[in-house]
Design a protein around this motif. Structure first.
Motif, mmCIF file in Angstrom:
data_model
loop_
_atom_site.group_PDB
_atom_site.id
_atom_site.type_symbol
_atom_site.label_atom_id
_atom_site.label_comp_id
_atom_site.label_asym_id
_atom_site.label_seq_id
_atom_site.Cartn_x
_atom_site.Cartn_y
_atom_site.Cartn_z
ATOM 1 N N ASP A 84 66.294 -2.237 -33.069
ATOM 2 C CA ASP A 84 67.191 -2.075 -31.287
ATOM 3 C C ASP A 84 66.124 -2.872 -30.761
ATOM 4 O O ASP A 84 66.190 -2.526 -29.532
ATOM 5 C CB ASP A 84 66.726 -0.522 -31.138
ATOM 6 N N GLY A 85 65.324 -3.547 -31.534
ATOM 7 C CA GLY A 85 64.638 -4.893 -30.651
ATOM 8 C C GLY A 85 63.238 -3.984 -29.374
ATOM 9 O O GLY A 85 62.941 -5.186 -28.781
ATOM 10 N N SER A 86 63.473 -2.662 -29.869
ATOM 11 C CA SER A 86 62.165 -2.426 -29.640
ATOM 12 C C SER A 86 61.150 -3.341 -29.615
ATOM 13 O O SER A 86 59.827 -2.591 -28.905
ATOM 14 C CB SER A 86 61.670 -0.706 -29.165
ATOM 15 N N ASP A 87 60.791 -3.155 -30.898
ATOM 16 C CA ASP A 87 59.298 -3.418 -31.420
ATOM 17 C C ASP A 87 59.046 -5.375 -30.495
ATOM 18 O O ASP A 87 57.833 -5.136 -30.639
ATOM 19 C CB ASP A 87 58.765 -3.836 -33.108
ATOM 20 N N GLN A 88 60.074 -5.608 -30.680
ATOM 21 C CA GLN A 88 60.344 -7.288 -30.049
ATOM 22 C C GLN A 88 59.942 -6.658 -28.959
ATOM 23 O O GLN A 88 58.859 -8.504 -27.952
ATOM 24 C CB GLN A 88 61.446 -7.600 -29.706
ATOM 25 N N ARG A 89 60.462 -5.864 -27.689
ATOM 26 C CA ARG A 89 59.008 -6.543 -26.583
ATOM 27 C C ARG A 89 58.486 -5.603 -26.442
ATOM 28 O O ARG A 89 57.373 -5.440 -25.741
ATOM 29 C CB ARG A 89 60.516 -4.950 -25.728
ATOM 30 N N ASN A 90 57.829 -4.697 -27.650
ATOM 31 C CA ASN A 90 56.599 -3.889 -27.293
ATOM 32 C C ASN A 90 55.450 -4.747 -28.134
ATOM 33 O O ASN A 90 53.840 -4.120 -28.087
ATOM 34 C CB ASN A 90 56.718 -2.205 -28.381
ATOM 35 N N TYR A 91 55.246 -5.344 -29.142
ATOM 36 C CA TYR A 91 54.506 -6.463 -29.504
ATOM 37 C C TYR A 91 54.409 -7.334 -29.024
ATOM 38 O O TYR A 91 54.773 -8.354 -29.512
ATOM 39 C CB TYR A 91 54.685 -6.252 -31.048
ATOM 40 N N ASP A 92 54.086 -7.794 -27.276
ATOM 41 C CA ASP A 92 54.389 -9.639 -27.275
ATOM 42 C C ASP A 92 52.887 -10.208 -27.981
ATOM 43 O O ASP A 92 52.253 -9.175 -27.935
ATOM 44 C CB ASP A 92 54.026 -8.627 -25.633
ATOM 45 N N PRO A 93 53.430 -11.431 -28.020
ATOM 46 C CA PRO A 93 52.189 -12.092 -28.021
ATOM 47 C C PRO A 93 50.675 -12.022 -27.407
ATOM 48 O O PRO A 93 49.889 -11.856 -28.493
ATOM 49 C CB PRO A 93 52.563 -13.184 -28.813
ATOM 50 N N SER A 94 51.083 -11.756 -26.494
ATOM 51 C CA SER A 94 50.188 -11.983 -25.434
ATOM 52 C C SER A 94 48.663 -10.617 -25.462
ATOM 53 O O SER A 94 47.386 -10.673 -25.374
ATOM 54 C CB SER A 94 50.356 -11.904 -23.888
ATOM 55 N N GLN A 95 49.067 -9.749 -26.513
ATOM 56 C CA GLN A 95 48.771 -8.719 -27.005
ATOM 57 C C GLN A 95 47.831 -8.923 -27.989
ATOM 58 O O GLN A 95 47.049 -7.663 -28.790
ATOM 59 C CB GLN A 95 49.201 -7.640 -26.423
ATOM 60 N N GLY A 96 47.523 -9.550 -28.576
ATOM 61 C CA GLY A 96 47.752 -9.357 -30.385
ATOM 62 C C GLY A 96 45.820 -9.863 -30.277
ATOM 63 O O GLY A 96 45.848 -8.520 -31.094
ATOM 64 N N GLU A 97 44.952 -9.677 -29.280
ATOM 65 C CA GLU A 97 43.554 -9.337 -29.480
ATOM 66 C C GLU A 97 43.579 -7.676 -29.357
ATOM 67 O O GLU A 97 42.818 -6.807 -30.143
ATOM 68 C CB GLU A 97 42.773 -9.581 -28.321
ATOM 69 N N LEU A 98 44.779 -6.459 -29.114
ATOM 70 C CA LEU A 98 44.374 -5.710 -29.155
ATOM 71 C C LEU A 98 45.704 -4.610 -29.712
ATOM 72 O O LEU A 98 45.196 -3.621 -30.274
ATOM 73 C CB LEU A 98 45.051 -4.700 -27.433
ATOM 74 N N ARG A 99 46.856 -5.628 -30.192
ATOM 75 C CA ARG A 99 47.354 -4.968 -31.109
ATOM 76 C C ARG A 99 47.995 -6.105 -31.759
ATOM 77 O O ARG A 99 49.693 -7.255 -30.986
ATOM 78 C CB ARG A 99 48.658 -4.548 -30.642
ATOM 79 N N SER A 100 48.222 -5.592 -33.285
ATOM 80 C CA SER A 100 48.545 -6.968 -33.941
ATOM 81 C C SER A 100 49.544 -7.026 -33.674
ATOM 82 O O SER A 100 50.249 -6.733 -34.590
ATOM 83 C CB SER A 100 47.129 -7.236 -34.996
ATOM 84 N N ARG A 101 50.190 -8.369 -34.109
ATOM 85 C CA ARG A 101 52.022 -8.476 -34.124
ATOM 86 C C ARG A 101 51.813 -8.802 -35.476
ATOM 87 O O ARG A 101 53.421 -8.320 -36.511
ATOM 88 C CB ARG A 101 52.508 -9.824 -33.422
ATOM 89 N N GLU A 102 51.042 -9.133 -36.055
ATOM 90 C CA GLU A 102 50.665 -9.471 -38.096
ATOM 91 C C GLU A 102 51.053 -7.844 -38.549
ATOM 92 O O GLU A 102 51.608 -8.536 -39.839
ATOM 93 C CB GLU A 102 49.638 -9.848 -38.588
ATOM 94 N N ARG A 103 51.344 -7.359 -38.175
ATOM 95 C CA ARG A 103 51.087 -6.455 -39.058
ATOM 96 C C ARG A 103 53.203 -5.183 -38.480
ATOM 97 O O ARG A 103 52.966 -4.869 -39.697
ATOM 98 C CB ARG A 103 50.774 -4.501 -38.021
ATOM 99 N N LYS A 104 53.728 -6.167 -37.820
ATOM 100 C CA LYS A 104 55.175 -6.826 -38.068
ATOM 101 C C LYS A 104 56.256 -7.191 -38.749
ATOM 102 O O LYS A 104 56.288 -8.565 -38.082
ATOM 103 C CB LYS A 104 55.562 -6.168 -36.411
ATOM 104 N N PRO A 105 55.825 -7.301 -39.857
ATOM 105 C CA PRO A 105 56.085 -8.617 -41.185
ATOM 106 C C PRO A 105 57.958 -9.114 -40.651
ATOM 107 O O PRO A 105 58.164 -9.762 -41.048
ATOM 108 C CB PRO A 105 55.637 -8.253 -42.142
ATOM 109 N N LEU A 106 58.351 -7.577 -40.112
ATOM 110 C CA LEU A 106 59.937 -7.761 -40.341
ATOM 111 C C LEU A 106 60.295 -9.318 -38.638
ATOM 112 O O LEU A 106 60.855 -9.715 -38.672
ATOM 113 C CB LEU A 106 60.653 -6.913 -39.354
#
Length: 320
Positions: A84-106
């Protein structure tokens, strides 16, 4: 043997390691907080039960079962969030220090949706086998504890899949109940009953998990609304949601005070929990007053882990 033949196993091994790491991230295996419940339950048992082989075997099997439950739950949540695209919007690469996008391998193409779905169903099968084995070896099997074990499995794996509770207003309840019950269930399967202190610590354990996600939901508000996810954040006004989080937070102190007031444990329990309440105050100030939900989320994780250490110490010193 050619140079290509000699080197061919290495790429295959590298591919296997990459896939294994991707599946571990998909199943959030590094997020171990959920599985600490077995230690909390163990310290609440009377000393005679703590070294009972059937009790120890049940705790190990239950923990392995919860690993499958969590892996299935977060896997299907990631699949739905990817679709549904929500993870793409919610896991902004700019927030990597606080919330790692690497936890979303899809999101990064390390796994396909088909691979993730297969992993999700395999995790369910693993959970069913482990939880059934835990119940089978348990010294006690009160019907309500067995029913709650099945309920945790059935509701958790449908958090964002099947009945999709998290999209239909049940997100907070599922997160709270499925986590808190992992303290109550093993205690009941070991002793056959429950106590006021066990219920209070199950409540705290579930609340601590919830007080991580409620701050994530502030950050994810726009993405969740666009995806049609109905939780307290998307259904409330900004002020209403802040009041909701503040009230939830206040119940932590109320639960600690109540368990002391009703005589389930000595007043020293308040002193043990004081460091957790201090971190919680920082979380409220950071997330609600300063408007930094992702930093508040990290403080929630810190409070949860500190809380488990505190409960283990308090139970061993006071509860026995």
């Amino acid at each position: 043997m050619t140079t290509l033949d000699a080197g061919s196993p290495a790429p295959a091994q590298a591919t296997f390691r990459r896939k294994a790491r991707a599946y571990a991230k998909l199943g959030k295996l590094s997020f171990y907080d959920y599985y600490l419940s077995a230690l909390v339950a163990w310290t609440l048992l009377v000393p005679a039960l703590r070294d009972e082989p059937r009790v120890l075997g049940m705790l190990v099997l239950l923990s392995l079962g919860w690993v499958g439950v969590v892996a299935a739950t977060v896997t299907f949540d990631d699949v739905t969030g990817y679709r549904d695209g929500s993870d793409q919007r919610n896991y902004d690469p700019s927030q990597g220090e606080l919330r790692s996008r690497e936890r979303k391998p899809l999101l990064d193409g390390h796994l396909t949706v088909r691979e993730a779905v297969r992993f999700g169903y395999a995790s369910i099968a693993w959970a069913v086998v482990m939880l059934a084995a835990a119940v089978a070896v348990a010294p006690q099997r009160p019907w309500w504890a067995v029913a709650l074990t099945a309920m945790v499995l059935l509701t958790s794996v449908q958090y964002s899949h099947g009945l999709k509770f998290s999209y239909r207003g049940g997100q907070e309840l599922v997160l709270f109940a499925s986590t808190g019950l992992t303290v109550l269930i093993p205690f009941a399967l070991a002793s056959g009953d429950a106590s006021g202190l066990v219920l209070a610590e199950a409540y705290l354990f579930g609340l601590w998990s919830l007080l991580v996600s409620v701050y994530s939901n502030i950050n994810d508000l726009a993405g969740d609304r666009a995806a049609g996810r109905r939780n307290m954040a998307t259904r409330s006004s900004d002020r209403g949601y802040r009041v909701f989080v503040a009230v939830l937070t206040a119940t932590e102190t109320a639960a600690v005070a109540a368990v002391v007031a009703f005589g389930a444990v000595s007043a020293w329990f308040l002193l043990f929990l004081a460091p957790v309440l201090w971190v919680r105050a920082r979380q409220v100030r950071t997330g609600l007053a300063a408007g930094d939900p992702l930093t508040a989320r990290k403080l929630g994780i810190k409070a949860h882990r500190l809380g488990v250490v505190v409960l283990l110490a308090a139970n061993l010193v006071l509860a026995t």
